[in-house]
Structures are given as structure tokens and as C-alpha cells.
Design an enzyme around this catalytic site. Structure first.
Site, PDB file in Angstrom:
ATOM      1  N   ASP A  41       0.844  -1.184   0.000  1.00  0.00           N
ATOM      2  CA  ASP A  41       0.000   0.000   0.000  1.00  0.00           C
ATOM      3  C   ASP A  41       0.882   1.237   0.000  1.00  0.00           C
ATOM      4  OD1 ASP A  41      -2.952   0.886   0.306  1.00  0.00           O
ATOM      5  OD2 ASP A  41      -1.874   2.177   1.706  1.00  0.00           O
ATOM      6  N   GLN A  42       0.406   2.274  -0.663  1.00  0.00           N
ATOM      7  CA  GLN A  42       1.163   3.524  -0.715  1.00  0.00           C
ATOM      8  C   GLN A  42       0.274   4.687  -0.300  1.00  0.00           C
ATOM      9  OE1 GLN A  42       2.349   5.665  -4.530  1.00  0.00           O
ATOM     10  NE2 GLN A  42       4.353   4.915  -3.837  1.00  0.00           N
TER      11      GLN A  42
END
Length: 201
Positions: free
Chosen positions: A74-75
């Protein structure tokens, strides 16, 4: 001596960018959607959000594929401690880029590797400092019309025309900004038991 077959690898993500990055290491893998609620919790920092979601995605897919090694990632774009997610619309992308112009934004990219069959769980985070130029409204509009990065945290694709929005990038894992820190990912896959440089890879 007969070699032990490697466990199957699953990327717990529907992101085309992460799939293209993972293809670089030349291991066969399948893709599965993690079905995780990505809503930030009250007061949750961008670092905590990215770490929690990466692990949640890996665990969610591992529940369906317990014998496989699963990657979740995830970013979150971190602007002075405030999380910026995927804009989704043109208007939100304009607002994001206007807020980020002339600023240093930290892209917090977390990755987790899980295998329920062996009890393996590891996660890590790559923080990429990005200095945005002092962009004009016209530059922002032209960029968004050209690339339409509405599915990217922070509304810019550094691997494309988005690089022209930036003054500097500072990181220790070159693919992290695109969405999957491959140096960290490879390190965890080796720890999970995968041979990345075997003759069969």
C-alpha cells in the site's frame, strides 16, 4: 538430490503498476484482489495507514490461499503528516497537486509478505522523499489531461510524464515510488523461502 518445489506466489493487488514491477523478478505469480477497506482510521498517520493496509491485504489474500506466499502493498502520500490517497477524479487531482506544489511529499510505500502455512509474516516500509516544483495551474491542468493519474496516490506517475513535475527524488529502493519496493520485497521473499535466482525461475 531432488529439489523441493517452491511455494506459489500471489500478489494481493489489482494494481497494474505493482504487477508490472513484480514481473521484473521473473518468478511466476498469480494476482488476487484483497477486498480490504482502505478508509483511514481516526488520527491514523500515513505511515501507520500504509503499514496496516499492506499487512491487511496480504492477510486477506492469504486466507484464501493459505499454502501460498502472498505479497500485499500500500502507498500513501504524506503531506506534512496528512495522508493523500488516490484522487479518483480530475477535481481532486487538481486539489492534490495544488497542495503539493513547492512542497516535499513523502510517499510511504509499505509491503508485507505472508504465508499462513508456515506462519511467515514480515512487513517493511520505504519512505520516498519527493520535492515537487512550484507548479502553475496551467501546468497541473496540462499534466492531468495528458496522463490522467487518478488511480495514483498523489496524482502523479513518476515513471511517466509526472517526472516533469518534480525537482528531486530521494530514496533507497528505486521502485518504491511506483508502488512496490522491490529490494525490500525480494529480501522478504528470500526469507519466506523463495529462491529468486534458481535455474527454474
Amino acid at each position: 538430490m531432488q529439489s523441493t518445489p517452491q511455494r506459489k506466489l500471489v500478489l494481493g493487488s489489482t494494481s497494474v503498476y505493482r504487477r508490472e514491477l513484480l514481473e521484473r523478478i521473473r518468478l511466476p505469480f498469480s494476482v488476487a484482489a484483497p477486498h480490504v477497506d482502505e478508509t483511514p482510521q481516526p488520527g491514523e498517520t500515513p505511515v501507520a495507514l500504509a503499514r496496516r493496509l499492506a499487512l491487511a491485504k496480504a492477510r486477506a489474500v492469504a486466507e484464501v490461499h493459505p499454502d501460498c506466499i502472498v505479497i500485499g502493498s500500500d502507498q500513501v502520500a504524506d503531506l506534512h503528516g496528512q495522508p493523500l490517497g488516490k484522487p479518483g477524479t480530475h477535481e481532486r487531482a487538481i486539489a492534490q497537486l495544488q497542495a503539493m506544489r513547492g512542497q516535499t511529499v513523502i510517499f510511504q510505500t509499505a509491503v508485507a509478505v505472508v504465508c499462513l502455512a508456515t506462519g511467515f509474516v514480515q512487513e517493511d516500509l520505504a519512505a520516498v522523499k519527493v520535492q515537487f516544483r512550484d507548479l502553475s495551474d496551467t501546468e497541473i491542468e496540462h499534466y492531468l489531461q495528458a496522463e490522467k493519474p487518478y488511480d495514483c496516490a498523489g496524482s502523479a506517475k513518476s515513471e511517466g510524464l509526472g517526472i516533469s513535475l518534480l525537482d528531486a527524488i530521494d530514496n533507497d529502493d528505486p521502485t518504491a515510488l511506483v508502488g512496490l519496493p522491490l529490494i525490500r520485497t525480494c529480501r522478504m521473499l528470500r526469507a519466506a523461502g523463495l529462491d529468486l535466482l534458481s535455474t527454474g525461475a
